[in-house]
Design a protein around this motif. Structure first.
Motif, mmCIF file in Angstrom:
data_model
loop_
_atom_site.group_PDB
_atom_site.id
_atom_site.type_symbol
_atom_site.label_atom_id
_atom_site.label_comp_id
_atom_site.label_asym_id
_atom_site.label_seq_id
_atom_site.Cartn_x
_atom_site.Cartn_y
_atom_site.Cartn_z
ATOM 1 N N ALA A 1 -30.251 16.906 16.935
ATOM 2 C CA ALA A 1 -31.336 17.890 17.437
ATOM 3 C C ALA A 1 -31.247 19.203 17.801
ATOM 4 C CB ALA A 1 -32.258 17.271 18.593
ATOM 5 N N ASP A 2 -30.675 19.913 16.664
ATOM 6 C CA ASP A 2 -30.028 21.142 16.930
ATOM 7 C C ASP A 2 -30.274 22.359 15.693
ATOM 8 O OD1 ASP A 2 -28.218 20.937 14.812
ATOM 9 O OD2 ASP A 2 -26.837 19.605 16.239
ATOM 10 N N SER A 3 -29.901 23.566 15.871
ATOM 11 C CA SER A 3 -30.238 24.552 14.905
ATOM 12 C C SER A 3 -29.434 24.433 13.605
ATOM 13 C CB SER A 3 -29.808 25.879 15.738
ATOM 14 O OG SER A 3 -28.353 26.184 15.870
ATOM 15 N N ASN A 4 -28.518 23.611 13.520
ATOM 16 C CA ASN A 4 -27.691 23.145 12.350
ATOM 17 C C ASN A 4 -28.589 22.378 11.401
ATOM 18 O OD1 ASN A 4 -25.278 24.658 12.776
ATOM 19 N ND2 ASN A 4 -24.705 22.937 14.012
ATOM 20 N N HIS A 5 -29.501 21.661 12.023
ATOM 21 C CA HIS A 5 -30.491 20.725 11.239
ATOM 22 C C HIS A 5 -32.111 21.233 11.061
ATOM 23 C CE1 HIS A 5 -26.863 18.485 12.323
ATOM 24 N NE2 HIS A 5 -27.157 17.361 11.442
ATOM 25 N N TYR A 6 -32.301 21.835 12.234
ATOM 26 C CA TYR A 6 -33.828 22.564 12.150
ATOM 27 C C TYR A 6 -33.642 23.993 12.386
ATOM 28 C CZ TYR A 6 -34.877 17.679 12.850
ATOM 29 O OH TYR A 6 -35.008 16.478 12.671
ATOM 30 N N GLU A 7 -34.389 24.717 11.785
ATOM 31 C CA GLU A 7 -34.444 26.088 11.735
ATOM 32 C C GLU A 7 -35.562 26.661 12.929
ATOM 33 O OE1 GLU A 7 -35.474 27.490 7.930
ATOM 34 O OE2 GLU A 7 -33.524 27.068 6.856
ATOM 35 N N LEU B 1 -30.337 20.532 5.159
ATOM 36 C CA LEU B 1 -29.081 20.377 4.957
ATOM 37 C C LEU B 1 -28.640 20.665 3.448
ATOM 38 C CD1 LEU B 1 -28.719 17.213 7.195
ATOM 39 C CD2 LEU B 1 -27.979 19.516 7.642
ATOM 40 N N ALA B 2 -29.463 20.131 2.565
ATOM 41 C CA ALA B 2 -29.456 20.379 1.208
ATOM 42 C C ALA B 2 -29.253 21.869 0.717
ATOM 43 C CB ALA B 2 -30.486 19.887 0.219
ATOM 44 N N GLN B 3 -29.892 22.771 1.451
ATOM 45 C CA GLN B 3 -29.928 24.064 0.893
ATOM 46 C C GLN B 3 -28.491 24.777 1.705
ATOM 47 O OE1 GLN B 3 -32.246 25.907 -0.721
ATOM 48 N NE2 GLN B 3 -30.557 27.411 -0.628
ATOM 49 N N GLN B 4 -27.968 24.090 2.876
ATOM 50 C CA GLN B 4 -26.638 24.652 3.416
ATOM 51 C C GLN B 4 -25.745 24.143 2.610
ATOM 52 O OE1 GLN B 4 -26.511 22.952 7.462
ATOM 53 N NE2 GLN B 4 -28.403 23.825 8.156
ATOM 54 N N GLU B 5 -25.602 22.825 1.937
ATOM 55 C CA GLU B 5 -24.664 22.437 1.174
ATOM 56 C C GLU B 5 -24.569 23.433 -0.085
ATOM 57 O OE1 GLU B 5 -23.610 18.379 -1.388
ATOM 58 O OE2 GLU B 5 -25.089 18.223 0.270
ATOM 59 N N ASP C 1 -25.672 26.363 -0.427
ATOM 60 C CA ASP C 1 -25.174 27.893 -0.076
ATOM 61 C C ASP C 1 -23.695 27.517 -0.147
ATOM 62 O OD1 ASP C 1 -27.843 28.550 -0.335
ATOM 63 O OD2 ASP C 1 -27.995 28.494 1.928
ATOM 64 N N GLU C 2 -22.985 26.763 0.512
ATOM 65 C CA GLU C 2 -21.579 26.624 0.755
ATOM 66 C C GLU C 2 -21.024 26.504 -0.809
ATOM 67 O OE1 GLU C 2 -20.839 23.518 3.401
ATOM 68 O OE2 GLU C 2 -21.803 24.596 5.144
ATOM 69 N N LEU C 3 -21.724 25.925 -1.429
ATOM 70 C CA LEU C 3 -20.833 25.679 -2.946
ATOM 71 C C LEU C 3 -20.920 26.606 -3.627
ATOM 72 C CD1 LEU C 3 -22.217 21.868 -3.734
ATOM 73 C CD2 LEU C 3 -19.814 22.594 -3.164
ATOM 74 N N LEU C 4 -21.977 27.542 -3.582
ATOM 75 C CA LEU C 4 -22.457 28.598 -4.313
ATOM 76 C C LEU C 4 -21.100 29.700 -3.889
ATOM 77 C CD1 LEU C 4 -23.823 30.379 -6.447
ATOM 78 C CD2 LEU C 4 -25.244 30.973 -4.536
ATOM 79 N N ARG C 5 -21.072 29.930 -2.465
ATOM 80 C CA ARG C 5 -20.039 30.722 -2.239
ATOM 81 C C ARG C 5 -18.593 30.365 -2.839
ATOM 82 N NH1 ARG C 5 -23.170 30.502 2.843
ATOM 83 N NH2 ARG C 5 -21.947 28.997 3.614
ATOM 84 N N ASP C 6 -18.536 29.126 -2.388
ATOM 85 C CA ASP C 6 -17.019 28.510 -3.264
ATOM 86 C C ASP C 6 -17.056 28.958 -4.635
ATOM 87 O OD1 ASP C 6 -16.117 27.446 -0.835
ATOM 88 O OD2 ASP C 6 -16.878 25.532 -1.370
ATOM 89 N N LEU C 7 -18.133 28.917 -5.404
ATOM 90 C CA LEU C 7 -17.908 29.379 -6.795
ATOM 91 C C LEU C 7 -17.921 30.556 -7.074
ATOM 92 C CD1 LEU C 7 -21.086 26.977 -8.160
ATOM 93 C CD2 LEU C 7 -18.469 26.710 -8.618
#
Length: 257
Positions: free
Chosen positions: A65-71, A240-244, A246-252
């Motif tokens: 129940a935190d900002s990493n899961h809910y905006e 969470l899917a969007q965060q994942e 975004d991270e993969l895009l940055r890596d690419l």
């Protein structure tokens, strides 16, 4: 979920797991039904009703129940309320069972964590109280009942009776299944029976109790037997899917090729 087979140890230490307890009556050995026998039969008749693989073993502390899961701040607040309510319910389960009270988690947004929190409650009730817990979507339960029509292996009454009697029944996605001519009758039969037994029912839904597409008798029963708790109207799954992604895009973008 707790499901007793003939090879498993009796949870009451009264029989060898067969459901029969042997004792002497008038100098002769006799078999009497053990308390675990009915639980075994219930599990057999509701063997389709288990927590989905994704949440097998999930506990309440896994629900974040935190900002990493809910905006949204309101979503975080509601998630914290869901988590606290779930923890308190498990710690006071015996009291809640005496009062015949369950929980009803609702929000209009799919993926907001409702299925996870009710699964976690079920898992902890098994772990801490050895409760007999069965989990199913409302649609799956109704479809299973319909599949017994004309079925010689298990009759409709037996399956409905099993749903009536199981100690903890968790019904996910209330109101999402198609409403057929028998829907109200079967649901009312199950809930009306459970409200008068030492059982509890835990629900999740995308709508408030008063907006469920069942008749007023069912809505009245649910209002009586479960405490409504509003879950976040935000999809943690989507976040969470969007965060994942975004991270993969940055890596690419930074990878050498």
């Amino acid at each position: 979920m707790k499901s007793l087979s003939s090879q498993e140890k009796c949870p009451y230490d009264r029989c060898n797991g067969s459901g029969l307890e042997f004792t002497e009556v008038n100098g002769r050995q006799a078999a009497i039904e053990c308390e675990c026998r009915e639980e075994k039969l219930l599990s057999k008749k509701l063997e389709f009703a288990t927590i989905i693989d994704e949440f097998q073993g999930t506990v309440i502390s896994d629900y974040k129940a935190d900002s990493n899961h809910y905006e949204k701040e309101k979503s975080i607040m509601r998630a914290k309320m869901c988590k606290k309510s779930a923890q308190s319910y498990v710690s006071r389960f015996e009291e809640m069972k005496r009062k015949k009270k369950g929980l009803y988690f609702y929000s209009k947004t799919p993926g907001s964590g409702k299925t996870m929190i009710i699964s976690a409650i079920g898992n902890e009730l098994v772990q801490e109280y050895k409760a007999t817990v069965k989990f199913a979507t409302a649609g799956d339960l109704l479809n299973a009942i319909r599949s017994t029509y004309g079925n010689s292996d298990i009759n409709t009454h037996e399956l409905i009776d099993a749903a009536r009697k199981v100690e903890v029944l968790i019904l996910d996605d209330m109101g999402q299944q198609s409403i057929k001519s028998d829907t109200n009758d079967h649901l009312f039969d199950i809930l009306n029976h459970r409200i008068n037994r030492d059982t509890v029912t835990i629900f999740s839904s995308n709508c408030k109790i008063e907006d469920l597409p069942y008749n007023f008798r069912i809505r009245d029963r649910i209002t009586k037997m479960a405490i409504p708790i509003e879950a976040p109207n935000e999809s943690v799954r989507k976040n969470l899917a969007q965060q994942e992604n975004d991270e993969l895009l940055r890596d690419l973008l930074v990878s050498k090729g």
